[in-house]
Design an enzyme around this catalytic site. Structure first.
Site, mmCIF file in Angstrom:
data_model
loop_
_atom_site.group_PDB
_atom_site.id
_atom_site.type_symbol
_atom_site.label_atom_id
_atom_site.label_comp_id
_atom_site.label_asym_id
_atom_site.label_seq_id
_atom_site.Cartn_x
_atom_site.Cartn_y
_atom_site.Cartn_z
ATOM 1 N N GLU B 29 0.835 -1.197 0.000
ATOM 2 C CA GLU B 29 0.000 0.000 0.000
ATOM 3 C C GLU B 29 0.875 1.253 0.000
ATOM 4 O OE1 GLU B 29 -2.357 -0.735 3.520
ATOM 5 O OE2 GLU B 29 -2.970 -2.677 2.712
ATOM 6 N N GLU B 60 -4.523 -6.744 2.805
ATOM 7 C CA GLU B 60 -3.289 -7.400 3.249
ATOM 8 C C GLU B 60 -3.306 -8.884 2.907
ATOM 9 O OE1 GLU B 60 -5.106 -5.305 4.988
ATOM 10 O OE2 GLU B 60 -3.804 -3.567 5.175
ATOM 11 N N GLN B 82 1.681 -1.991 5.687
ATOM 12 C CA GLN B 82 1.946 -0.596 6.080
ATOM 13 C C GLN B 82 2.277 -0.427 7.564
ATOM 14 O OE1 GLN B 82 -1.047 2.708 5.125
ATOM 15 N NE2 GLN B 82 0.414 2.689 3.467
ATOM 16 N N PHE B 83 1.569 -1.151 8.406
ATOM 17 C CA PHE B 83 1.861 -1.211 9.846
ATOM 18 C C PHE B 83 1.644 -2.651 10.283
ATOM 19 C CE2 PHE B 83 0.885 3.268 9.455
ATOM 20 C CZ PHE B 83 1.674 3.897 10.398
ATOM 21 N N ALA B 84 2.459 -3.121 11.223
ATOM 22 C CA ALA B 84 2.300 -4.499 11.694
ATOM 23 C C ALA B 84 0.909 -4.721 12.272
ATOM 24 C CB ALA B 84 3.360 -4.823 12.745
ATOM 25 N N ASP B 85 0.307 -3.647 12.785
ATOM 26 C CA ASP B 85 -1.033 -3.749 13.355
ATOM 27 C C ASP B 85 -2.057 -4.166 12.299
ATOM 28 O OD1 ASP B 85 -0.582 -1.754 16.042
ATOM 29 O OD2 ASP B 85 0.695 -1.427 14.316
ATOM 30 N N TYR B 86 -1.689 -4.061 11.023
ATOM 31 C CA TYR B 86 -2.638 -4.384 9.956
ATOM 32 C C TYR B 86 -2.272 -5.679 9.240
ATOM 33 C CZ TYR B 86 -3.717 0.390 11.050
ATOM 34 O OH TYR B 86 -4.030 1.532 11.725
ATOM 35 N N ILE B 87 -1.474 -6.485 9.886
ATOM 36 C CA ILE B 87 -1.042 -7.729 9.244
ATOM 37 C C ILE B 87 -2.080 -8.838 9.446
ATOM 38 C CG2 ILE B 87 0.241 -8.917 11.095
ATOM 39 C CD1 ILE B 87 2.587 -9.088 8.979
ATOM 40 N N PRO B 89 -5.310 -9.282 8.696
ATOM 41 C CA PRO B 89 -6.070 -9.817 7.560
ATOM 42 C C PRO B 89 -5.225 -10.773 6.706
ATOM 43 C CG PRO B 89 -6.395 -7.448 7.738
ATOM 44 C CD PRO B 89 -5.301 -7.819 8.708
ATOM 45 N N HIS B 129 -1.322 1.498 15.950
ATOM 46 C CA HIS B 129 -0.064 1.770 15.240
ATOM 47 C C HIS B 129 1.134 1.537 16.164
ATOM 48 C CE1 HIS B 129 -3.112 4.236 13.170
ATOM 49 N NE2 HIS B 129 -2.422 4.022 12.088
HETATM 50 C C1 LIG Z 1 -6.134 -3.041 7.671
HETATM 51 C C2 LIG Z 1 -5.472 -1.729 7.442
HETATM 52 N N1 LIG Z 1 -4.542 -1.624 6.472
HETATM 53 C C3 LIG Z 1 -3.890 -0.448 6.268
HETATM 54 C C4 LIG Z 1 -4.180 0.652 7.037
HETATM 55 C C5 LIG Z 1 -3.420 1.965 6.836
HETATM 56 N N2 LIG Z 1 -4.322 2.962 6.230
HETATM 57 C C6 LIG Z 1 -5.010 3.826 7.007
HETATM 58 S S1 LIG Z 1 -6.034 4.784 6.109
HETATM 59 C C7 LIG Z 1 -5.555 4.082 4.649
HETATM 60 C C8 LIG Z 1 -6.187 4.530 3.365
HETATM 61 C C9 LIG Z 1 -7.681 4.343 3.336
HETATM 62 O O1 LIG Z 1 -8.238 4.848 2.146
HETATM 63 P P1 LIG Z 1 -9.793 4.831 1.880
HETATM 64 O O2 LIG Z 1 -10.403 3.534 2.271
HETATM 65 O O3 LIG Z 1 -10.000 5.233 0.459
HETATM 66 O O4 LIG Z 1 -10.411 5.920 2.869
HETATM 67 P P2 LIG Z 1 -10.102 7.490 2.943
HETATM 68 O O5 LIG Z 1 -8.951 7.668 3.866
HETATM 69 O O6 LIG Z 1 -9.833 7.959 1.565
HETATM 70 O O7 LIG Z 1 -11.326 8.110 3.526
HETATM 71 C C10 LIG Z 1 -4.579 3.100 4.890
HETATM 72 C C11 LIG Z 1 -3.944 2.295 3.842
HETATM 73 C C12 LIG Z 1 -5.160 0.493 8.047
HETATM 74 N N3 LIG Z 1 -5.516 1.522 8.841
HETATM 75 N N4 LIG Z 1 -5.792 -0.702 8.222
#
Ligand SMILES: Cc1ncc(C[n+]2csc(CCOP(=O)(O)OP(=O)(O)O)c2C)c(N)n1
Lengths: 410, 337
Positions: B29, B60, B82-87, B89, B129
């Site tokens: 990402e 993920e 992007q962050f280990a907290d999101y691993i 899924p 995070h």
């Molecule tokens: C499971 C997960 N993966 C990655 C992230 C990091 N992250 C936070 S916001 C974001 C982008 C989200 O984009 P979108 O769904 O289009 O919503 P928007 O911010 O545009 O409102 C990412 C990749 C996260 N928070 N949770």
């Protein structure tokens, strides 16, 4: 030798990057009033065209036209406009607070205010919302105290979440606002579960949830659609397509190949695509879906077509990945301006009253902020009690946590 | 030798490997055009092209599954979460699939993949995070788990991980991206620019997986640490007035048991430091290992200094974070016993 052509890997790219001229030429906009409004008991199969169209009510002259016009009274429209102004003023103040080092993080919803505000006007007060981090407008429109929101952002002694959550990750059961998770998309299938429970109990409340365009790539999005369809859950599933997921354009989530609304079709869910900067269109679509859900006809997927005007968060610099002036050229305009123009066209508002309402919103935010800052900001002033750090991990504190709390000396 | 921070060192590792081996590619990402939210992949798409370094959908599970498929084909993908907290899924794909591919196919299919992800606290990231999920991976047979604590090691270990034929979870302590952190939040922030540990060769080199490093020699007590906690351990050792031996584990699986055992046999005392929650943390594994191998040499019970068994609280980061005060107290307890 095989006489087969070589394959090649395609990686999609957006029409414009920094240094390029913004390019929205591929966007097809229906005229306001052009898209049909089916009966609420229409079968998903028979309304699949709406997943590709764009429902719009407000035209360029600020007039409300066509079958989706919800015909709201002027007082309701003024309240909605005030809620949008308040949301914007709140965002501006909190954004500045982060820049001044008073909190660690902030996220604005500039340009997307209509999405949350119109929904809260179209839903009942006791319907349960499962928001992402960009629907602060739901709380504001429902009259949740600004002071409480600020206390949360500042993690101060009066933070209703006791300093545990990242700023902007509000939670309030009393206001029908499910606790926000930082893990994208998890709330979407949870909203379906809440709606299934409401149906199971013979309740009359419905659920609604919001995710971004980028988040539709998560498995949870698909779990939500499938469960909602299978169990005909009374839920409204909203995708806020604001064109960007941090630096990745909507095409990386698959938005070039088909609309996000069209994802509903394969699951047998009716899907609407609406102009997300048009308060009346969002209101009308939400009301349609809500009525459907309340009539036991099941879930609706709504794609809100809008634009994220500001950076993703305070940690983001959008000029590094998109043309600086792209937001200004967004063809669907600004939701606040458009609702204002509508009220003026109706003879129910004026530029002066708009100025006045804006000033009032700023004053209201300022007053609340003064109070919040007097309690404390992140790391300054009164903090939540350190003791509470070990509470709520479980209902009753087990022995090992009690010991750890002692070890920490509180 | 140029001074690099950890971000630059990781970037350099990826650059070296993208240049060296056409089978290496990297994605995740915001990884492509933008260069990642922490800038680790900055400039790589421009230099190596759109199909070597690219953005992925926010899924993920999809990212890791795609990496597994690529690995099965014969590529060496480096996926960023992007962050280990999101691993989480991706957890099923990592645990049930990547980790067992070789075993269940009797070596027919393998997943020579690297999953890089920033982890750990100290940046006011709140509970989503800041987590340290290493024990969730070390418990899984078939995964290697690597955690660097200096720019030099980060580059060498990442290159070794990419060249490794097994799936590697590469956890990057994000608090160390720009400089070492000794656990005293009020002290001025140091950067890697002038530190010996910040000197990183431009070209190819490796730091082998499975080898710990004795960062500080001493005779009183052994401190086992990794990631950000290595620096907290060093500061604690210096401030404790004790003759501490500090070991940077660098890889948790495979673990350099010999280095640990030799040290504890010498000092007779052992303090383990990690950021992750206490119960079931990797410290429990280390403690059992020391007990099994050094029982007759131990002069005191093994001490563990860890995060508390609560989610990471935004406002109480420094109370949660195992800082020098808690480490020094544990060192003293170990000495008094
Ligand atoms: C499971 C997960 N993966 C990655 C992230 C990091 N992250 C936070 S916001 C974001 C982008 C989200 O984009 P979108 O769904 O289009 O919503 P928007 O911010 O545009 O409102 C990412 C990749 C996260 N928070 N949770």
């Amino acid at each position: 030798m095989k006489n087969r052509a070589r394959l090649s890997l395609r990686v999609p790219t957006p029409p414009a990057r920094p240094g390029d001229a913004p390019d929205f030429s591929s966007i097809k906009l229906e005229a306001a009033g052009e898209v049909r409004r089916p009966e609420i008991d229409a079968r998903a199969h028979d309304v699949s065209d709406l997943a590709y169209a764009l429902i719009r009510v407000l035209d360029d002259k600020g007039r409300a036209v066509g079958p989706w016009n919800p015909k709201l009274d002027a007082e309701t429209l003024r309240r909605a406009l005030r809620a949008m102004l308040l949301t914007r003023a709140y965002d501006d103040r909190m954004y500045r607070a982060q820049r001044q080092g008073k909190t660690s993080f902030y996220m604005k919803c500039t340009g997307e205010e209509a999405v949350a505000i119109a929904a809260s006007f179209a839903l009942e007060r006791d319907d349960m919302c499962f928001p992402s981090y960009r629907q602060q407008g739901l709380l504001i429109a429902r009259g949740y105290p600004l002071l409480e929101m600020m206390n949360q952002v500042y993690s101060n002694a009066h933070d209703p979440l006791k300093g545990r959550q990242l700023p902007i990750m509000y939670s309030s059961k009393a206001y029908g606002f499910f606790t926000i998770s930082g893990n994208l998309g998890t709330q979407f299938p949870q909203a379906v579960g809440w709606a299934m429970a409401s149906a199971y109990k013979g309740d009359d409340r419905i659920a609604a949830s919001w995710i971004g365009d980028g988040t539709t790539a998560e498995g949870d999005f698909h779990h939500a659609l499938n469960f909602a369809s299978v169990y005909r859950a009374p839920v409204i599933l909203n995708v806020v397509n604001n064109q960007w997921a941090i630096s990745s354009f909507a095409g990386i989530a698959g938005g070039n190949e088909s609309t996000f609304a069209s994802r509903g079709i394969g699951y047998g869910l009716p899907a609407l695509r609406v102009d997300g900067n048009d308060f009346l269109a969002v209101y009308a679509a939400t009301a349609w879906a809500a009525e459907r859900a309340r009539s036991n006809l099941g879930a609706t997927l709504i794609e809100h077509y809008t634009y994220r005007v500001e950076g993703h968060s305070t940690s983001d610099d959008p000029s590094r990945y998109r043309p600086i002036d792209e937001a200004k050229l967004w063809p669907l305009g600004d939701p606040v301006e458009r609702l204002k123009d509508h009220l003026i066209a109706l003879g129910e508002w004026s530029e002066d009253r708009q100025q006045e309402a804006h000033r009032e919103a700023v004053e209201q935010v300022k007053a609340a902020n003064k109070e919040a800052e007097a309690i404390g900001t992140l790391g300054h002033g009164e903090l939540p009690s350190l003791k509470t750090m070990f509470e709520d991990v479980f209902k009753d504190m087990p022995e090992h946590l009690r010991r750890q709390r002692q070890q920490m000396g509180v | 030798m140029p001074a690099m921070n950890m971000i630059q060192a990781l970037n350099s590792a990826l650059d070296v490997m993208l240049t060296k081996d056409p089978n290496v590619l990297t994605f995740g990402e915001d990884v492509g055009y933008f260069g990642g939210v922490f800038r680790v992949t900055d400039g790589l798409q421009k230099k190596h092209g759109l199909t070597r370094c690219f953005d992925t959908p926010i899924g993920e599970g999809g990212i890791v599954a795609a990496a597994i498929g690529m690995g099965a084909y014969g590529l060496r993908p480096v996926a960023e979460i992007q962050f280990a907290d999101y691993i989480y899924p991706a957890y099923d794909q990592i645990v049930s699939e990547a980790a067992r591919l070789r075993y269940r196919s009797a070596g027919d299919f393998t997943a020579p993949i690297v999953i890089r992800t920033p982890y750990g606290g100290g940046i006011f990231g709140g509970q989503t995070h800041s987590q340290s999920p290493e024990a969730l991976f070390t418990h899984v047979a078939g995964l290697k788990t690597v955690i660097p604590s200096t720019p030099y090691d980060a580059k060498g270990l990442l290159i070794a991980a990419i060249e490794d034929d097994d799936p590697v979870i590469f956890l990057e302590p994000k608090r160390l991206y720009n400089g070492p952190f000794d656990g005293y939040p009020d002290r001025p922030v140091t950067t890697w620019a002038k530190l010996p540990a910040g000197e990183v060769p431009e070209g190819y080199y490796t730091v082998p997986l499975g080898k710990a490093s004795v960062v500080r020699e001493g005779g009183d007590v052994t401190i086992l640490a990794y990631g950000t906690m290595l620096h907290v351990a060093l500061a604690s050792a210096a401030d404790s007035g004790l003759d501490c031996e500090v070991i940077d584990l660098r890889t948790l699986v495979p673990l350099d048991i010999e280095t640990i055992v030799n040290s504890v046999k010498k000092t007779g005392r052992c303090v383990i430091v990690h950021e992750a929650t206490h119960t079931g943390g990797y410290g429990a594994e280390l403690s059992a290992l020391v007990q099994e191998n050094c029982f007759h040499h131990l002069e005191a019970p093994v001490e563990r200094v860890t995060g508390w068994d609560t989610p990471y609280p935004h406002a109480f980061e420094w109370q949660y974070f195992p800082g020098p005060a808690r480490v020094i107290a544990a060192l003293k307890r170990a000495m008094e016993a």
